[in-house]
Design a protein around this motif. Structure first.
Motif, PDB file in Angstrom:
ATOM      1  N   VAL A  47       0.863  -1.172   0.000  1.00  0.00           N
ATOM      2  CA  VAL A  47       0.000   0.000   0.000  1.00  0.00           C
ATOM      3  C   VAL A  47       0.900   1.222   0.000  1.00  0.00           C
ATOM      4  O   VAL A  47       1.864   1.291   0.768  1.00  0.00           O
ATOM      5  CB  VAL A  47      -0.931   0.041   1.240  1.00  0.00           C
ATOM      6  CG1 VAL A  47      -1.787   1.306   1.230  1.00  0.00           C
ATOM      7  CG2 VAL A  47      -1.810  -1.201   1.298  1.00  0.00           C
ATOM      8  N   THR A  48       0.598   2.187  -0.856  1.00  0.00           N
ATOM      9  CA  THR A  48       1.330   3.448  -0.852  1.00  0.00           C
ATOM     10  C   THR A  48       0.535   4.456  -0.039  1.00  0.00           C
ATOM     11  O   THR A  48      -0.663   4.649  -0.271  1.00  0.00           O
ATOM     12  CB  THR A  48       1.558   3.975  -2.282  1.00  0.00           C
ATOM     13  OG1 THR A  48       2.324   2.994  -2.998  1.00  0.00           O
ATOM     14  CG2 THR A  48       2.306   5.293  -2.278  1.00  0.00           C
ATOM     15  N   CYS A  58       5.117   7.062   0.815  1.00  0.00           N
ATOM     16  CA  CYS A  58       5.778   5.902   1.396  1.00  0.00           C
ATOM     17  C   CYS A  58       5.150   4.635   0.846  1.00  0.00           C
ATOM     18  O   CYS A  58       3.929   4.488   0.885  1.00  0.00           O
ATOM     19  CB  CYS A  58       5.621   5.882   2.913  1.00  0.00           C
ATOM     20  SG  CYS A  58       6.343   7.266   3.755  1.00  0.00           S
ATOM     21  N   ARG A  59       5.986   3.734   0.407  1.00  0.00           N
ATOM     22  CA  ARG A  59       5.529   2.402  -0.007  1.00  0.00           C
ATOM     23  C   ARG A  59       5.672   1.501   1.211  1.00  0.00           C
ATOM     24  O   ARG A  59       6.765   1.351   1.758  1.00  0.00           O
ATOM     25  CB  ARG A  59       6.386   1.893  -1.157  1.00  0.00           C
ATOM     26  CG  ARG A  59       6.091   0.479  -1.553  1.00  0.00           C
ATOM     27  CD  ARG A  59       7.136  -0.004  -2.556  1.00  0.00           C
ATOM     28  NE  ARG A  59       7.156  -1.446  -2.616  1.00  0.00           N
ATOM     29  CZ  ARG A  59       6.717  -2.157  -3.638  1.00  0.00           C
ATOM     30  NH1 ARG A  59       6.238  -1.541  -4.704  1.00  0.00           N
ATOM     31  NH2 ARG A  59       6.768  -3.468  -3.610  1.00  0.00           N
ATOM     32  N   ILE A  60       4.566   0.906   1.654  1.00  0.00           N
ATOM     33  CA  ILE A  60       4.592   0.034   2.807  1.00  0.00           C
ATOM     34  C   ILE A  60       4.350  -1.389   2.342  1.00  0.00           C
ATOM     35  O   ILE A  60       3.296  -1.699   1.778  1.00  0.00           O
ATOM     36  CB  ILE A  60       3.542   0.438   3.878  1.00  0.00           C
ATOM     37  CG1 ILE A  60       3.791   1.867   4.359  1.00  0.00           C
ATOM     38  CG2 ILE A  60       3.597  -0.484   5.078  1.00  0.00           C
ATOM     39  CD1 ILE A  60       2.915   2.855   3.718  1.00  0.00           C
ATOM     40  N   GLY A  64       3.780  -4.321   7.569  1.00  0.00           N
ATOM     41  CA  GLY A  64       4.423  -3.041   7.839  1.00  0.00           C
ATOM     42  C   GLY A  64       3.412  -2.016   8.310  1.00  0.00           C
ATOM     43  O   GLY A  64       2.202  -2.226   8.226  1.00  0.00           O
ATOM     44  N   ARG A  65       3.942  -0.885   8.821  1.00  0.00           N
ATOM     45  CA  ARG A  65       3.088   0.166   9.394  1.00  0.00           C
ATOM     46  C   ARG A  65       3.587   1.539   8.982  1.00  0.00           C
ATOM     47  O   ARG A  65       4.779   1.725   8.775  1.00  0.00           O
ATOM     48  CB  ARG A  65       3.114   0.097  10.923  1.00  0.00           C
ATOM     49  CG  ARG A  65       2.534  -1.171  11.481  1.00  0.00           C
ATOM     50  CD  ARG A  65       2.781  -1.261  12.994  1.00  0.00           C
ATOM     51  NE  ARG A  65       2.156  -2.447  13.522  1.00  0.00           N
ATOM     52  CZ  ARG A  65       0.963  -2.482  14.111  1.00  0.00           C
ATOM     53  NH1 ARG A  65       0.274  -1.371  14.284  1.00  0.00           N
ATOM     54  NH2 ARG A  65       0.450  -3.604  14.543  1.00  0.00           N
ATOM     55  N   GLU A  66       2.650   2.494   8.936  1.00  0.00           N
ATOM     56  CA  GLU A  66       2.989   3.901   8.699  1.00  0.00           C
ATOM     57  C   GLU A  66       2.140   4.751   9.630  1.00  0.00           C
ATOM     58  O   GLU A  66       0.920   4.580   9.710  1.00  0.00           O
ATOM     59  CB  GLU A  66       2.723   4.287   7.248  1.00  0.00           C
ATOM     60  CG  GLU A  66       2.978   5.731   6.935  1.00  0.00           C
ATOM     61  CD  GLU A  66       4.429   6.153   7.133  1.00  0.00           C
ATOM     62  OE1 GLU A  66       4.657   7.309   7.537  1.00  0.00           O
ATOM     63  OE2 GLU A  66       5.344   5.332   6.892  1.00  0.00           O
ATOM     64  N   THR A  67       2.784   5.660  10.335  1.00  0.00           N
ATOM     65  CA  THR A  67       2.086   6.544  11.264  1.00  0.00           C
ATOM     66  C   THR A  67       1.275   7.578  10.493  1.00  0.00           C
ATOM     67  O   THR A  67       1.746   8.145   9.507  1.00  0.00           O
ATOM     68  CB  THR A  67       3.095   7.252  12.181  1.00  0.00           C
ATOM     69  OG1 THR A  67       3.806   6.257  12.915  1.00  0.00           O
ATOM     70  CG2 THR A  67       2.408   8.203  13.143  1.00  0.00           C
ATOM     71  N   ALA A  82      -3.217  -6.427  -1.886  1.00  0.00           N
ATOM     72  CA  ALA A  82      -2.935  -5.828  -0.577  1.00  0.00           C
ATOM     73  C   ALA A  82      -4.092  -6.079   0.381  1.00  0.00           C
ATOM     74  O   ALA A  82      -5.254  -6.086  -0.022  1.00  0.00           O
ATOM     75  CB  ALA A  82      -2.690  -4.332  -0.710  1.00  0.00           C
ATOM     76  N   VAL A  83      -3.740  -6.258   1.663  1.00  0.00           N
ATOM     77  CA  VAL A  83      -4.725  -6.353   2.736  1.00  0.00           C
ATOM     78  C   VAL A  83      -4.230  -5.426   3.838  1.00  0.00           C
ATOM     79  O   VAL A  83      -3.061  -5.504   4.247  1.00  0.00           O
ATOM     80  CB  VAL A  83      -4.863  -7.796   3.276  1.00  0.00           C
ATOM     81  CG1 VAL A  83      -5.864  -7.849   4.426  1.00  0.00           C
ATOM     82  CG2 VAL A  83      -5.262  -8.760   2.166  1.00  0.00           C
ATOM     83  N   PHE A  84      -5.105  -4.520   4.315  1.00  0.00           N
ATOM     84  CA  PHE A  84      -4.674  -3.531   5.304  1.00  0.00           C
ATOM     85  C   PHE A  84      -5.846  -3.056   6.140  1.00  0.00           C
ATOM     86  O   PHE A  84      -7.004  -3.263   5.791  1.00  0.00           O
ATOM     87  CB  PHE A  84      -4.007  -2.333   4.612  1.00  0.00           C
ATOM     88  CG  PHE A  84      -4.952  -1.510   3.789  1.00  0.00           C
ATOM     89  CD1 PHE A  84      -5.511  -0.351   4.306  1.00  0.00           C
ATOM     90  CD2 PHE A  84      -5.306  -1.901   2.506  1.00  0.00           C
ATOM     91  CE1 PHE A  84      -6.405   0.414   3.551  1.00  0.00           C
ATOM     92  CE2 PHE A  84      -6.195  -1.154   1.753  1.00  0.00           C
ATOM     93  CZ  PHE A  84      -6.749   0.011   2.273  1.00  0.00           C
TER      94      PHE A  84
END
Length: 99
Positions: A47-48, A58-60, A64-67, A82-84
């Motif tokens: 997921v971007t 950011c490419r995650i 992985g995680r992104e704040t 993708a699953v998020f």
């Protein structure tokens, strides 16, 4: 520059269901903001995360995680497969006394 870390003492609160590229709500793919700290949690796939202001991309890769910083516009761009989900955080209550 805004610090991109969940503040100490924050507590995991509600979270969204897991989404895929096919099931992600349109609102998450358009510019929006949260009012609380959150994390984009990529369970699998890619997921971007795109910040609108200030600009950030950011490419995650999962896992992985992104704040996600409160009140900063952003959107997500999930790739096929993708699953998020999004995890929101509550701030601890402050003890206010008038003594």
């Amino acid at each position: 520059m805004t610090e991109r870390a969940i503040p100490s003492g924050s507590v995991a609160g509600r979270k969204t269901p897991s989404f895929t590229a096919e099931t992600v709500p349109t609102a998450l793919q358009n510019a929006h903001h949260t009012t609380v700290w959150a994390e984009l949690v990529v369970e699998s796939g890619v997921v971007t995360f795109v910040g609108e202001d200030p600009p950030l991309q950011c490419r995650i890769d999962g896992p992985g995680r992104e704040t996600i910083v409160p009140n900063q516009k952003h959107h997500v761009e999930p790739e096929p497969g993708a699953v998020f989900h999004v995890q929101f955080y509550d701030q601890p209550a402050t003890d206010k006394t008038d003594e």
